[in-house]
Design a protein around this motif. Structure first.
Motif, PDB file in Angstrom:
ATOM      1  N   GLU A  82       0.827  -1.208   0.000  1.00 52.41           N
ATOM      2  CA  GLU A  82       0.000   0.000   0.000  1.00 52.41           C
ATOM      3  C   GLU A  82       0.865   1.265   0.000  1.00 52.41           C
ATOM      4  OE1 GLU A  82      -3.611   2.016   2.668  1.00 52.41           O
ATOM      5  OE2 GLU A  82      -2.543   0.230   3.377  1.00 52.41           O
ATOM      6  N   GLU A  83       2.050   1.183   0.659  1.00 56.49           N
ATOM      7  CA  GLU A  83       2.917   2.356   0.763  1.00 56.49           C
ATOM      8  C   GLU A  83       3.760   2.588  -0.488  1.00 56.49           C
ATOM      9  OE1 GLU A  83       3.863   2.466   5.580  1.00 56.49           O
ATOM     10  OE2 GLU A  83       5.110   1.260   4.232  1.00 56.49           O
ATOM     11  N   ALA A  84       4.046   1.527  -1.230  1.00 56.66           N
ATOM     12  CA  ALA A  84       4.986   1.611  -2.353  1.00 56.66           C
ATOM     13  C   ALA A  84       4.680   2.739  -3.341  1.00 56.66           C
ATOM     14  CB  ALA A  84       5.058   0.268  -3.073  1.00 56.66           C
ATOM     15  N   PRO A  85       3.424   2.956  -3.728  1.00 58.33           N
ATOM     16  CA  PRO A  85       3.165   4.051  -4.692  1.00 58.33           C
ATOM     17  C   PRO A  85       3.420   5.442  -4.115  1.00 58.33           C
ATOM     18  CG  PRO A  85       1.331   2.486  -4.614  1.00 58.33           C
ATOM     19  CD  PRO A  85       2.205   2.190  -3.443  1.00 58.33           C
ATOM     20  N   HIS A  86       3.564   5.525  -2.779  1.00 62.41           N
ATOM     21  CA  HIS A  86       3.732   6.822  -2.121  1.00 62.41           C
ATOM     22  C   HIS A  86       5.157   7.033  -1.614  1.00 62.41           C
ATOM     23  CE1 HIS A  86      -0.667   7.104  -2.153  1.00 62.41           C
ATOM     24  NE2 HIS A  86      -0.690   5.870  -1.665  1.00 62.41           N
ATOM     25  N   ALA A  87       6.086   6.179  -2.035  1.00 61.26           N
ATOM     26  CA  ALA A  87       7.457   6.242  -1.523  1.00 61.26           C
ATOM     27  C   ALA A  87       8.117   7.573  -1.865  1.00 61.26           C
ATOM     28  CB  ALA A  87       8.277   5.092  -2.095  1.00 61.26           C
ATOM     29  N   MET A  88       8.784   8.153  -0.889  1.00 58.57           N
ATOM     30  CA  MET A  88       9.422   9.449  -1.078  1.00 58.57           C
ATOM     31  C   MET A  88      10.574   9.363  -2.079  1.00 58.57           C
ATOM     32  SD  MET A  88      11.044  11.915   1.866  1.00 58.57           S
ATOM     33  CE  MET A  88      11.822  13.475   1.474  1.00 58.57           C
ATOM     34  N   TYR A  89      11.370   8.298  -2.013  1.00 59.29           N
ATOM     35  CA  TYR A  89      12.559   8.215  -2.860  1.00 59.29           C
ATOM     36  C   TYR A  89      12.225   8.157  -4.352  1.00 59.29           C
ATOM     37  CZ  TYR A  89      11.862   3.168  -3.544  1.00 59.29           C
ATOM     38  OH  TYR A  89      11.359   1.931  -3.885  1.00 59.29           O
ATOM     39  N   ALA A  90      10.979   7.755  -4.669  1.00 58.43           N
ATOM     40  CA  ALA A  90      10.580   7.640  -6.074  1.00 58.43           C
ATOM     41  C   ALA A  90      10.059   8.963  -6.647  1.00 58.43           C
ATOM     42  CB  ALA A  90       9.516   6.563  -6.226  1.00 58.43           C
ATOM     43  N   LYS A  91       9.920   9.964  -5.808  1.00 56.15           N
ATOM     44  CA  LYS A  91       9.410  11.250  -6.261  1.00 56.15           C
ATOM     45  C   LYS A  91      10.521  12.074  -6.911  1.00 56.15           C
ATOM     46  CE  LYS A  91       5.275  10.553  -4.555  1.00 56.15           C
ATOM     47  NZ  LYS A  91       4.063  10.475  -5.404  1.00 56.15           N
ATOM     48  N   PRO A  92      10.173  13.090  -7.723  1.00 53.39           N
ATOM     49  CA  PRO A  92      11.191  13.957  -8.323  1.00 53.39           C
ATOM     50  C   PRO A  92      12.065  14.618  -7.260  1.00 53.39           C
ATOM     51  CG  PRO A  92       9.057  14.325  -9.342  1.00 53.39           C
ATOM     52  CD  PRO A  92       8.805  13.440  -8.168  1.00 53.39           C
ATOM     53  N   ALA A  93      13.320  14.873  -7.631  1.00 59.37           N
ATOM     54  CA  ALA A  93      14.279  15.433  -6.671  1.00 59.37           C
ATOM     55  C   ALA A  93      13.793  16.749  -6.088  1.00 59.37           C
ATOM     56  CB  ALA A  93      15.637  15.611  -7.346  1.00 59.37           C
ATOM     57  N   TRP A  94      13.186  17.622  -6.917  1.00 56.83           N
ATOM     58  CA  TRP A  94      12.767  18.924  -6.405  1.00 56.83           C
ATOM     59  C   TRP A  94      11.682  18.792  -5.345  1.00 56.83           C
ATOM     60  CZ3 TRP A  94       7.873  20.994  -6.688  1.00 56.83           C
ATOM     61  CH2 TRP A  94       6.979  20.402  -7.582  1.00 56.83           C
ATOM     62  N   GLN A  95      10.800  17.780  -5.510  1.00 52.56           N
ATOM     63  CA  GLN A  95       9.767  17.568  -4.498  1.00 52.56           C
ATOM     64  C   GLN A  95      10.390  17.071  -3.194  1.00 52.56           C
ATOM     65  OE1 GLN A  95       6.626  15.047  -5.970  1.00 52.56           O
ATOM     66  NE2 GLN A  95       6.087  16.458  -7.640  1.00 52.56           N
ATOM     67  N   ARG A  96      11.366  16.197  -3.295  1.00 47.90           N
ATOM     68  CA  ARG A  96      12.032  15.693  -2.089  1.00 47.90           C
ATOM     69  C   ARG A  96      12.746  16.820  -1.350  1.00 47.90           C
ATOM     70  NH1 ARG A  96      15.646  11.311  -4.822  1.00 47.90           N
ATOM     71  NH2 ARG A  96      16.411  10.933  -2.705  1.00 47.90           N
ATOM     72  N   ILE A  97      13.392  17.729  -2.108  1.00 53.34           N
ATOM     73  CA  ILE A  97      14.085  18.848  -1.473  1.00 53.34           C
ATOM     74  C   ILE A  97      13.092  19.788  -0.802  1.00 53.34           C
ATOM     75  CG2 ILE A  97      15.443  20.926  -1.945  1.00 53.34           C
ATOM     76  CD1 ILE A  97      17.009  19.313  -4.021  1.00 53.34           C
ATOM     77  N   VAL A  98      11.945  20.026  -1.443  1.00 53.94           N
ATOM     78  CA  VAL A  98      10.919  20.878  -0.832  1.00 53.94           C
ATOM     79  C   VAL A  98      10.447  20.271   0.480  1.00 53.94           C
ATOM     80  CG1 VAL A  98       8.541  21.719  -1.074  1.00 53.94           C
ATOM     81  CG2 VAL A  98      10.136  21.934  -2.986  1.00 53.94           C
ATOM     82  N   VAL A  99      10.217  18.966   0.493  1.00 52.75           N
ATOM     83  CA  VAL A  99       9.758  18.299   1.719  1.00 52.75           C
ATOM     84  C   VAL A  99      10.835  18.354   2.797  1.00 52.75           C
ATOM     85  CG1 VAL A  99       9.082  16.078   2.709  1.00 52.75           C
ATOM     86  CG2 VAL A  99       8.168  16.792   0.493  1.00 52.75           C
ATOM     87  N   LEU A 100      12.070  18.070   2.422  1.00 63.41           N
ATOM     88  CA  LEU A 100      13.165  18.047   3.396  1.00 63.41           C
ATOM     89  C   LEU A 100      13.453  19.430   3.962  1.00 63.41           C
ATOM     90  CD1 LEU A 100      15.538  15.597   1.503  1.00 63.41           C
ATOM     91  CD2 LEU A 100      14.371  15.138   3.672  1.00 63.41           C
ATOM     92  N   SER A 101      13.184  20.471   3.180  1.00 65.71           N
ATOM     93  CA  SER A 101      13.413  21.834   3.665  1.00 65.71           C
ATOM     94  C   SER A 101      12.143  22.472   4.221  1.00 65.71           C
ATOM     95  CB  SER A 101      13.976  22.701   2.540  1.00 65.71           C
ATOM     96  OG  SER A 101      13.101  22.732   1.427  1.00 65.71           O
ATOM     97  N   GLY A 102      11.052  21.722   4.246  1.00 62.67           N
ATOM     98  CA  GLY A 102       9.782  22.280   4.723  1.00 62.67           C
ATOM     99  C   GLY A 102       9.835  22.738   6.161  1.00 62.67           C
ATOM    100  N   GLY A 103      10.505  21.970   7.028  1.00 65.81           N
ATOM    101  CA  GLY A 103      10.608  22.355   8.431  1.00 65.81           C
ATOM    102  C   GLY A 103      11.443  23.603   8.617  1.00 65.81           C
ATOM    103  N   VAL A 104      12.555  23.680   7.875  1.00 64.39           N
ATOM    104  CA  VAL A 104      13.413  24.855   7.942  1.00 64.39           C
ATOM    105  C   VAL A 104      12.644  26.101   7.501  1.00 64.39           C
ATOM    106  CG1 VAL A 104      15.440  25.948   6.901  1.00 64.39           C
ATOM    107  CG2 VAL A 104      15.561  23.564   7.646  1.00 64.39           C
ATOM    108  N   ALA A 105      11.895  25.979   6.410  1.00 66.66           N
ATOM    109  CA  ALA A 105      11.120  27.114   5.899  1.00 66.66           C
ATOM    110  C   ALA A 105      10.098  27.592   6.926  1.00 66.66           C
ATOM    111  CB  ALA A 105      10.420  26.726   4.597  1.00 66.66           C
ATOM    112  N   VAL A 106       9.439  26.651   7.593  1.00 67.09           N
ATOM    113  CA  VAL A 106       8.449  27.029   8.607  1.00 67.09           C
ATOM    114  C   VAL A 106       9.116  27.789   9.753  1.00 67.09           C
ATOM    115  CG1 VAL A 106       6.939  26.109  10.404  1.00 67.09           C
ATOM    116  CG2 VAL A 106       6.765  25.245   8.081  1.00 67.09           C
TER     117      VAL A 106
END
Length: 402
Positions: A82-106
């Motif tokens: 169920e989780e496989a289609p939602h895996a973070m590592y499979a997403k585009p690099a820019w989306q992963r960077i946005v997520v990883l920097s989301g806490g810093v931005a807040v």
């Protein structure tokens, strides 16, 4: 009562800061279709938890941070079907960077918003204020008693005898410049019994006055033995460094002050390892430095002192500073910090770009197993340092007001 209320309020502010940091990761992850397994404030054993949707929300026993567990943060993550289609590592690099920097931005936005509020209501420090060591008055020198009060004294002090007058600006000691009254005081404290030459600016003229530094006694630490320190009998003139703003000026003023605060925070982070011996010494009774690192325990205690004295602007500025510290600290390019994960994503893109130039296929997500020793070492150092600073804040806390 106000002191206790201040401690509780600042602790809640810290908790809210951590929660919003992790929420920055969580909501950006969900926006890009990633699965958030767990949202935790604190580490270690769970104190309380509940589940809503696919996410478990928990409060853990060790209040030294938090985490947001996103399914498939690395390609080595075990995933359910169920989780496989939602895996973070499979997403585009820019989306992963946005997520990883989301806490810093807040944290940056929250710190900025707090400072805007302070600027509109109480004012922000003026970066152009004249903070030089301007003499407000001269006086006799006195020993410092165990309770922090001054012993009785009489007569003119060394500075007055040497010809120092109220309004003079002390610019140097023995030819070495001093930036402000704090630097002057720290320099003189180390010179009991010595004759020093003060550089003086008086109504546009430059003077040099020899001053014999008195030796006075003060406790070496709370409850500790008395030691001799230097004193010349001067007090600083009031310095108005705060400027109140309206909506037309508060944003640029906040941006300028935030930039100065960010630079100071980076310098403090760089110096952090060098401060560890001082924290260890403080645990065993040595005097705690004013710029010693503080844990959530120590920061909350200082927050209590500020509320007790109704110093609300300083309370909120310290909370803003905490947000900037958390943002910049998390950008350290090593795992398990957010900056470490961002560095891996950038490495993947650079590596694959080079491979394409050579006519080779991309390799995909990096193998995090090689980074696990670094992750474990950094995590252990963070937990150990956090425990050490908490202990120092309990047995030898920093006190702003004696």
């Amino acid at each position: 009562m106000a002191h206790v209320a201040g401690i509780v309020l600042f602790a809640l502010g810290i908790g809210l800061t951590i929660a919003l940091h992790e929420a920055g990761h969580m909501y950006t992850a969900r926006a890009f279709g990633m699965r958030v397994r767990r949202f935790s404030i604190g580490f270690g054993p769970k104190v309380a938890a509940f589940k809503r949707g696919d996410t478990e929300y928990s409060l853990a026993a060790l209040p030294v941070g938090g985490f947001c567990d996103i399914a498939g943060m690395t390609a080595q993550d075990e995933l359910s079907a169920e989780e496989a289609p939602h895996a973070m590592y499979a997403k585009p690099a820019w989306q992963r960077i946005v997520v990883l920097s989301g806490g810093v931005a807040v944290n940056v936005m929250l710190g900025f918003a707090i400072l805007v509020g302070v600027g509109l209501n109480a004012g922000l420090p003026d970066p152009h204020a004249d903070v030089r060591a301007r003499v407000g008055e001269t006086m006799c020198t006195a020993d410092v008693l165990a309770d922090g009060s001054l012993a009785p004294c009489q007569g003119a002090g060394p500075a007055a005898v040497a010809g120092v007058r109220p309004g003079d600006i002390i610019t140097a000691v023995n030819g070495e410049p001093v930036a402000d009254f704090v630097e002057l005081r720290e320099r003189i404290l180390t010179m009991p019994g010595q004759t020093v030459t003060l550089g003086i600016e008086r109504q546009g003229s430059q003077l040099e006055l020899p001053v014999l530094v008195d030796a006075v006694e003060r406790p070496s630490s709370p409850g500790g033995p008395a030691v001799d320190v230097g004193s010349i009998g001067v007090a600083s003139a009031p310095v108005d460094v705060m400027v109140q703003h309206d909506w037309s000026t508060v944003v640029p003023a906040t941006a300028a002050f935030s930039w100065d605060m960010a630079k100071s925070t980076v310098e403090a982070i760089i110096k952090l390892p060098a401060k560890v011996p001082g924290v260890v010494a403080a645990v065993f009774g040595s005097e705690r430095a004013d710029d010693s690192p503080m844990s959530v325990v120590g920061a909350s205690r200082v927050g209590g002192e500020l509320v007790e004295r109704s110093l609300w602007p300083a309370f909120f500025m310290m909370l803003a500073s905490l947000n900037y510290f958390l943002a910049l600290f998390n950008l350290i390019p090593l795992p398990p910090f957010d900056g470490g994960h961002i560095a891996v994503v950038i490495y993947e893109k650079i590596r694959d770009a080079i491979r394409r130039l050579r006519g080779r296929p991309a390799l995909g997500p990096a193998d995090y197993r090689g980074l696990m020793p670094v992750t474990y070492v950094m995590a252990a150092l963070l937990m150990g340092f956090g425990a050490l600073v908490i202990l120092a804040d309990v047995v030898n806390p920093i006190r702003l007001f004696g």
